[in-house]
Scaffold this motif. Structure first.
Motif, PDB file in Angstrom:
ATOM      1  N   GLY A 126      -2.189  -5.889  -2.898  1.00 56.73           N
ATOM      2  CA  GLY A 126      -2.210  -4.693  -2.068  1.00 56.73           C
ATOM      3  C   GLY A 126      -0.852  -4.188  -1.637  1.00 56.73           C
ATOM      4  O   GLY A 126      -0.756  -3.295  -0.796  1.00 56.73           O
ATOM      5  N   TRP A 127       0.195  -4.751  -2.186  1.00 62.49           N
ATOM      6  CA  TRP A 127       1.535  -4.320  -1.792  1.00 62.49           C
ATOM      7  C   TRP A 127       2.085  -3.325  -2.795  1.00 62.49           C
ATOM      8  O   TRP A 127       2.166  -3.620  -3.979  1.00 62.49           O
ATOM      9  N   SER A 128       2.461  -2.148  -2.301  1.00 59.24           N
ATOM     10  CA  SER A 128       3.065  -1.164  -3.192  1.00 59.24           C
ATOM     11  C   SER A 128       4.101  -0.378  -2.405  1.00 59.24           C
ATOM     12  O   SER A 128       4.080  -0.366  -1.178  1.00 59.24           O
ATOM     13  N   ASP A 129       4.966   0.275  -3.146  1.00 61.80           N
ATOM     14  CA  ASP A 129       6.012   1.048  -2.481  1.00 61.80           C
ATOM     15  C   ASP A 129       5.511   2.475  -2.334  1.00 61.80           C
ATOM     16  O   ASP A 129       5.836   3.338  -3.128  1.00 61.80           O
ATOM     17  N   SER A 130       4.716   2.721  -1.287  1.00 58.74           N
ATOM     18  CA  SER A 130       4.052   4.014  -1.183  1.00 58.74           C
ATOM     19  C   SER A 130       4.989   5.135  -0.752  1.00 58.74           C
ATOM     20  O   SER A 130       4.757   6.289  -1.040  1.00 58.74           O
ATOM     21  N   ASN A 131       6.063   4.785  -0.058  1.00 54.13           N
ATOM     22  CA  ASN A 131       6.951   5.862   0.396  1.00 54.13           C
ATOM     23  C   ASN A 131       8.248   5.938  -0.399  1.00 54.13           C
ATOM     24  O   ASN A 131       9.149   6.697  -0.057  1.00 54.13           O
ATOM     25  N   GLY A 132       8.346   5.147  -1.454  1.00 59.65           N
ATOM     26  CA  GLY A 132       9.498   5.257  -2.339  1.00 59.65           C
ATOM     27  C   GLY A 132      10.830   4.832  -1.753  1.00 59.65           C
ATOM     28  O   GLY A 132      11.874   5.232  -2.228  1.00 59.65           O
ATOM     29  N   ASP A 133      10.799   3.999  -0.721  1.00 65.43           N
ATOM     30  CA  ASP A 133      12.079   3.570  -0.123  1.00 65.43           C
ATOM     31  C   ASP A 133      12.588   2.273  -0.759  1.00 65.43           C
ATOM     32  O   ASP A 133      13.570   1.701  -0.307  1.00 65.43           O
TER      33      ASP A 133
END
Lengths: 546, 290, 321
Positions: free
Chosen positions: A379-386
């Protein structure tokens, strides 16, 4: 099993070996070729061996806790059993052993001709005294597992009984130990804890042992070398015991010189030292030694570095996340760059040379893509692109604690930080002195993410104890109960292997690397031999040219 | 003047580190380990391939920060307690003086590393530790200045007019004593930088991976580095010497400029009839670190 | 005189109490317990609590303080946890090495700075003075550990002239002159490192002492009478040199003892500085308390002695305060 260890200031925490099970080690010490003139051992020969820190002066087989004290103790005291290169027990002060029919009673037949360095005869009473006092109510240190297995331990250690039923002196050269269940690790204890002189130590009340500096600092043993003097922070001088039961020691004087890793190299080259442990595998350092005619002996490592996780942590309670972290760390690069290739990786709570170490473990190869995939599954993803993974609005941050004092370990921290950053985990590094860092693991209430730790392997001793990781598993406990109640090699193998596989699969630690051990020998040294776990086992045969 | 220029350059480098540094100070490159200067790395790389030049100028930030902040802490504590002691006299004076004596009796390193072990090693703790252990010289200096000033006419007049003690201390006393305080503070910066470097060298100051000149030197303590890898130990060592030297020269010029007697630096009062342990210590450099 | 001394000694009592309290609290505040890292991690919390109780670690803080103070007053500094030895014994075993090192450094720094200070004080405007003054600035700006590294690099690894570790060459069993020579070879580098910063400071101090003397009215008067600088300065300086010398020595010793920690650690010098560093690392509370207290009391005693000596050489001091 691994336990804490501080290189350079090693606090030895019981390096026990179960010798019944022969442990094959891949690398043995290369014995240095015998010099053509080994008879140069007459009067005046001297070996100077570097210690990295001052021994505490606790020259007492059951009380010491540093490797530096151990060096002196193992040269001065004799042991019932020593270990051979494959870690089989070799009778030393003992001649032979036999088990009772139920295998719970172990009877040892001892040498009859042995004398203490002060001329008193060595006898079974000394053996009973050495191991019995570890169960005594006043014994001033933590108690080893060995005595807890003895029949009558509880009553005796609580002061309810005046005698310890589990140890019996049969005659002057025969002693027996009775355990609650067949106890294979007894030999490991004998190889780790030499025999004390009863006639000396019975004069000191047991509760005052740790403070009996005068007695602690004048060890009287049965070993190859007699203690001469201890000049604190400078050296310890030993002289050969001409009556040594194991044969006439070849070199007259052994001096343990207190040095440090920074100056030892020039001391060796300048001829002020003869033998030192290798503290850096840097090619340039090795080349400097070779250029100066100094030989290098390399052996399998006996200690490993690892990173325990707090498995109660919400992020880390997911096994996939733990596995991902191991995949993300380039462990082979740590070996190649920090140890210059002089080491190896490992993947469970045992030395890879252990006969029970399964060949089919998940080796968690360095694979950032796999790590990212596992993290995405969790469930870990870089949703905000930081560049940092997140889940439910929480960033994936990881605080890595590490103790100072071991240079390689210190350097591994920023590398791990960079490796994890590459898969989107933001790592904060926190360093502290060894004890402060260890205290994090030792306090079960304390939360943490990960801690860099190191420890000495205790081959043969498989400890189903994961409280550093705050971890529990019924499956693993089942395996451990199975291998702790049998001495059948097949059952042992099956269950230990299953247990190791389970640990490997749960990924409760990131197992990092095992540095090789090495020694450098000055040009005067003509015969030197040692093997893993027994650096001083062959000290009586070391020789130097004049 | 030379000192001031050097200082200016070093401080500018440190402050502008993020813009000047070719690499991040903790950027690891395992394929360029212990590379000699050149090839993209002005001062080579360290054991795990970090750029030494970048670490050096980031380390300079630590030195400037610690030096200035620790000196401020010393001024804050030293001036306040010195002023209280010098102005109030009596019991306050005795208490402050005993306190300074207690602190001055401690062996600096033993106490500093104990404090570092208690509070943990970090830049801010290093600043507090150095500040807390080194205000004593300044407190004595301020006290001595105030003792000599407080019986002067303008102070007595102010007091008679009912001006509050705090105002008297600030407006009348400290204003007249700012010269020695300023000089002392300058030298305190230099000494704090040395103290930070020494603590970091012992592993109890600023810790790796954060670079500081002291811990860079600490990492370079081996025969290999001393013999073959000059770029790992000469630059941080030279940086400390240069920085401290520059500050000391600035302090010296300040002291000459502010001294009533040309050629005689303020702090070198010289022995006179009343040298005793109360005043002895202010005469030398504020505190000495090795 | 006696009255002055008693009064002065009494001011030392609160300082002494303050020192002991501060030392005790500092050391007691340390995180972790004395057994961390010393016992098997398998030890249960109950077993450990029992061990801590046995050494009195769980008593109230003030009880521990009073117990420690009472013993310390009788010269009993307790037992080191790591060494299992009385703290005063551990200090005693190493004190002579620290005294030897600090004494050599003191002698070296006086031997260099006395003539230099005298010379530059007399010629305040000379080229030599300017150069020496700049040099002393450079010397105080070099951190001792960096200087140590430079010296080790040059004298040990480059030229292989001097040893860098320990007091004697172990295993050689030198006696008599050979032994003294061996120790001397070992002491050169650490003593130089300790001495160099001091040389710079002492030089400046003596220089200003001398130059102050020149500015004194009575000296000017003597000049006016036509006496040469040298004829005036030398006898007066000698007569007035007692106080600066007391100052210098009494200031030097505590600094040397403190700086010895770093130097002894770098050069493997078996003294109390290194012992205290190891005590911090090993969390050996009683040992650390003992060493710091010992050094603080030595410093206090030296200050007291210096004041007493001032009073002896200069009766005016007795009237002050």
């Amino acid at each position: 099993m691994l336990r804490s260890l501080v290189p350079h200031r090693r606090h030895r925490l019981m390096t026990a070996i179960v010798p019944i099970i022969a442990l094959s080690s891949l690398l043995h010490s290369e014995a240095v070729a015998q010099d053509a003139t080994p008879s140069k051992a007459e009067h005046g020969s001297l070996i100077r061996y570097a210690l990295w820190s001052n021994p505490k002066g606790t020259f007492h087989p059951t009380l010491y806790f540093t490797d530096y004290d151990r060096a002196v103790i193992f040269s001065v005291y004799g042991r019932l059993y020593t270990l051979d290169e494959k870690q089989n027990p070799v009778p030393s002060l003992a001649l032979s052993h036999e088990y009772s029919a139920d295998e719970r009673t172990l009877t040892l037949h001892l040498r009859k001709d042995v004398k203490w360095h002060d001329g008193q005869p060595f006898a079974a009473e000394d053996v009973a005294f050495t191991y019995g006092t570890q169960a005594h109510p006043d014994f001033p240190k933590d108690r080893p597992a060995f005595v807890k297995y003895l029949v009558g331990f509880e009553e005796y250690s609580a002061g309810e009984s005046q005698v310890l039923d589990g140890i019996k002196v049969i005659d002057a050269s025969t002693v027996s130990f009775t355990f609650k269940a067949p106890y294979a690790a007894a030999f490991a204890h004998f190889a780790d804890r030499p025999v004390l002189a009863r006639h000396i130590w019975e004069k000191v009340p047991i509760k005052n042992w740790v403070e009996a500096a005068d007695t602690l600092r004048k060890p009287v043993g049965t070993g190859p070398y007699k203690f001469v003097e201890f000049v604190p922070d400078q050296y310890i001088k030993l002289i050969r015991n001409d009556d040594y039961f194991g044969g006439h020691p070849k070199t007259e004087t052994i001096i343990f010189k207190i040095s440090n890793t920074q100056t030892a190299q020039s001391e060796l080259i300048n001829g002020e030292l003869d033998i030192a442990q290798i503290s850096s595998w840097n090619d340039r350092d090795l080349q400097t030694f070779r250029d100066a005619g100094i030989r290098i002996v390399e052996e399998a490592g006996t200690s490993g570095q690892y990173l325990p996780f707090d498995t109660r942590d919400p992020k880390l309670s997911d096994r996939r996340v733990r596995q991902a972290i191991i995949h993300a760390i380039n462990r082979q690069a740590l070996v190649d760059r920090l140890l210059f290739g002089h080491g190896r990786t490992f993947n469970s709570n045992a030395h890879p040379d252990s006969p029970y170490y399964p060949s089919d473990l998940n080796i968690y190869p360095y694979n950032p893509a796999k790590a990212k995939a596992l993290l995405a599954d969790a469930g870990w993803s870089d949703s905000n692109g930081d560049g940092v993974l997140d889940k439910n609005g929480q960033k994936f941050t990881f605080t890595l604690h590490y103790p100072i004092g071991n240079r390689t370990r210190e350097l591994s921290a920023p590398i791990i930080q960079q490796n994890l950053k590459a898969v989107g985990i933001e790592v904060a590094l926190v360093s502290a002195d060894f004890n402060t860092t260890l205290a994090i693991l030792q306090d079960p209430k304390r939360r943490y993410d990960g801690v860099l730790m190191g420890g000495t392997f205790r081959p043969g001793q498989y400890d189903n104890n994961f409280w550093w990781e705050r971890f529990n598993s019924e499956e693993l406990t089942r395996y451990s109960e199975a291998f702790n109640s049998t001495v059948d090699p097949n059952k042992l193998k099956e269950n230990v292997a299953g247990w190791l596989r389970g640990i490997n699969d749960e990924a409760i630690r990131a197992w990092l690397y095992i540095p090789n051990e090495g020694y450098v020998l000055g040009p005067r040294v003509t015969n030197y031999r040692s093997h893993p776990y027994e650096p001083f086992g062959d000290i009586a045969n070391w020789t130097v040219s004049k | 003047m030379v000192g001031f220029s050097i200082l200016l350059v070093l401080v500018a480098l440190a402050l502008a580190a993020p813009w000047i540094a070719p690499f991040a100070p903790d950027e690891v490159d395992l394929f360029a380990i212990e590379a000699p200067p050149g090839d993209g790395h002005l001062l080579g790389t360290d054991e795990i391939g970090r750029d030494v030049f970048s670490r050096l100028i980031y380390g300079g930030r630590v030195s400037v920060l610690v030096g200035v902040s620790a000196a401020l802490v010393q001024i804050l504590i030293g001036t306040t307690l010195g002023a209280i002691a010098g102005y109030r006299g009596g019991l306050s004076d005795a208490l402050v003086m005993r306190l300074t004596e207690v602190i001055m009796c401690f062996p600096f390193y033993a106490i500093a590393i104990t404090l570092a072990a208690i509070f943990g090693a970090s830049v801010w703790n290093v600043i507090l530790i150095i500040g807390a252990l080194h205000w004593t010289g300044l407190a004595r200096l301020v006290r001595a200045e105030l003792l000599s000033l407080r019986e002067r006419g303008f102070v007595l007049a102010a007091r008679a007019m009912g001006v509050s003690p705090i105002k008297i201390i600030f407006n009348h006393l400290l204003r007249n004593a700012y010269g020695p305080i300023l000089v002392y503070a300058t030298l305190a910066v230099a000494n704090s930088i040395l103290a930070e470097a020494a603590l970091s060298f012992l592993g109890l100051g600023v810790r790796q991976p954060q670079p500081s000149w002291g811990n860079m030197l600490s990492a370079a303590q081996s025969m290999r580095v001393l013999t073959y890898q000059w770029w790992l130990w000469i630059p941080p060592g030279a940086a400390i010497v240069l920085m401290v030297l520059a500050i000391n020269f600035v302090g010296e010029s300040l002291s000459r400029a502010l001294s009533p007697r040309p050629g005689a630096p303020i702090r070198d009062l010289g022995p006179d009839a009343n040298v005793n342990s109360q005043t002895r210590k202010e005469r030398l450099w504020p505190t000495r670190f090795s | 005189m006696l009255l002055y001394f008693i009064r002065r000694a009494l001011t030392a009592v609160p300082v002494l109490v303050g020192i002991s309290l501060a030392v005790f609290l500092l050391v007691h505040l340390q995180p972790g317990d004395p057994f961390v890292g010393m016992i098997s991690p398998d030890t249960t919390p109950e077993e450990k609590a029992e061990m801590l109780r046995r050494i009195g670690y769980l008593d109230p803080v003030w009880v521990q303080y009073l117990r420690w103070l009472g013993r310390a007053a009788r010269g009993d500094l307790g037992y080191s946890i790591q060494h299992g030895t009385a703290v005063q014994v551990l200090i005693g075993e190493r004190l002579h090495n620290t005294v030897l090192l600090a004494g050599s450094a003191l002698a070296l720094s006086l031997a260099v700075s006395l003539p230099l200070g005298l010379y530059t004080g007399l010629r305040r405007t000379g080229v030599a003075d300017m150069m020496l003054s700049n040099l002393s600035f450079v010397l105080v700006s070099i951190p001792a550990f960096f200087l140590a590294m430079v010296l080790i690099k040059l004298f040990a690894t480059e030229w292989r002239l001097l040893p860098t570790s320990g007091v004697v060459t172990v295993g050689m069993n030198y006696t008599g002159l050979a032994h003294i020579g061996d120790v001397a070879r070992h002491i050169v580098l650490p003593a130089s490192v300790l001495a160099i910063t001091n040389i710079a400071i002492l030089n400046r101090y003596l220089r200003s002492s001398v130059s102050d003397l020149i500015d004194h009215d009575f000296v000017r008067a003597l000049f006016a009478k036509g006496l040469s600088r040298r004829a005036v300065i030398v006898p007066h300086l000698l007569r007035n040199s007692a106080k600066p010398l007391i100052t210098v020595v009494s200031l030097e010793i505590p600094g040397l003892l403190s700086a010895a920690l770093l130097t002894e650690t770098i050069f493997n010098w078996p003294g109390i500085g290194r012992l205290s560093f190891e005590a911090v690392q090993g969390r050996d509370y009683p040992l650390l308390m003992g060493i710091v207290l010992f050094l603080a009391v030595v410093t206090l005693a030296i200050n007291l002695l210096a004041d007493l000596l001032y009073a002896v050489v200069d009766p005016r001091v007795r009237l002050v305060r």
